[in-house]
Write an enzyme that holds these catalytic residues in place. Sequence first.
Site, short mmCIF file in Angstrom:
data_model
loop_
_atom_site.label_atom_id
_atom_site.label_comp_id
_atom_site.label_asym_id
_atom_site.label_seq_id
_atom_site.Cartn_x
_atom_site.Cartn_y
_atom_site.Cartn_z
N GLY A 124 0.83 -1.20 0.00
CA GLY A 124 0.00 0.00 0.00
C GLY A 124 0.86 1.24 0.00
CB SER A 125 0.00 4.76 0.71
OG SER A 125 -0.48 4.73 2.05
CB THR A 126 5.14 5.83 1.71
OG1 THR A 126 5.67 5.32 0.48
CG2 THR A 126 6.28 6.06 2.68
CB VAL A 158 -1.10 2.98 5.09
CG1 VAL A 158 -1.66 1.80 5.88
CG2 VAL A 158 -2.20 3.98 4.77
N GLY A 159 2.15 2.49 5.40
CA GLY A 159 3.25 1.60 5.73
C GLY A 159 3.95 2.02 7.01
CB CYS A 187 3.14 -0.80 -6.63
SG CYS A 187 3.46 -2.56 -6.88
CD GLU A 232 4.72 -3.19 -3.55
OE1 GLU A 232 4.92 -1.97 -3.78
OE2 GLU A 232 3.73 -3.81 -3.92
#
Length: 358
Positions: free
Chosen positions: A7-9, A11-12, A64, A29
């Site tokens: 997912g997004s940075t 939320v990561g 992505c 990722e």
Amino acid sequence: DHIVYTGSTRVGKVVMAAAARHLTPVTLECGGKCPVFIDRTAKIRLAVARMLLLKYVVNCGQVCVAPDYVLVDQEVEKEFLDEWARQAEAALGTTKAQMWHGDVARQTYGRILNAEHVQRLSAMAAESGGRLVLGRLDAAEPESGFFPPVCVSRPADGSPLLTHEVFGPILSVVPVDSVDEAIRKYRSICRSPLAVYVFSEDAGYVRRVLQSTNSGMVAVNDAGPGSFGLDLPFGGVGSSGIGAYGGRAGFEQLSHHRAVLVRSTAPFLPQVDVPPPSLGKVPGWLYGLALRLLLTGFFPRSLRPVLKPAVVAAGVLATWRVLRRWRGAMVGAEMLRWLAAALGGVAQMMETTAQRPG
């Protein structure tokens, strides 16, 4: 035992922070703005054909590893733009009716996730400051999720198209006059993308790009959905992710490497790695040398030619002196066993360290 997130940075970072409270390892990722480097030697028609599928057809660019923007040598900029528009229109059409025809089984162009993302993409293209060479923004339909394939030439520096991950069917094309300028542009946009794509017939150009960029993955003269295969590690670096999966890398990523040692108890082998000090009867320098060999496992490369014969000779001489002074057959036998093992270990270490960096 292990968290795998895609997912997004943003939320990561939340996932990683939550995992840290429990010391749970993570594989993240997170995508990123994937650049495409194209120089004047590239086979433009082939490059376009290999990029088109991943940018427009595979989930409508909502993947992505989709190419996000192109850094193209200005000598072939026009050729690239013309070929991109030609192949896109020939493959997908120019209208919604052509892309979304009645036969769903034959439909190859998808839809955007929801109305909010259609509006987001429209705003990014409208505020780019560039020129549309493919697609019409007024054809977008938030209600149905339709957004046409779009290509924007020369978007302004700092515009949303060059500062945020697109995650949709919009390709930005930025001309550059040299590989140095291309690298500077790349660094100003995103320093750690998930993937970097390079199209060139010049090995020096490819080598320069690879040495000057940082990314989770690289593909040279390819940008298809199968570029990285099933056996290559798939993952990012920095803001685009941590860790990798796929093939052997995935097996190792989700496995714990546990060290297991089983030692022999045979009486003719040394009972311990280094004999006890025995109230100082063993010379201090010899004892210290034995401990350093045990802990570090190798000699510096520059000292190997001198130390190898010196250590063997000094070990034999010192042990002989110790044995002459010590009394008791058991002590002497133990020391002999240790000497035999130590000399064998030294020889083995000198051989194995030839493959280690100095």
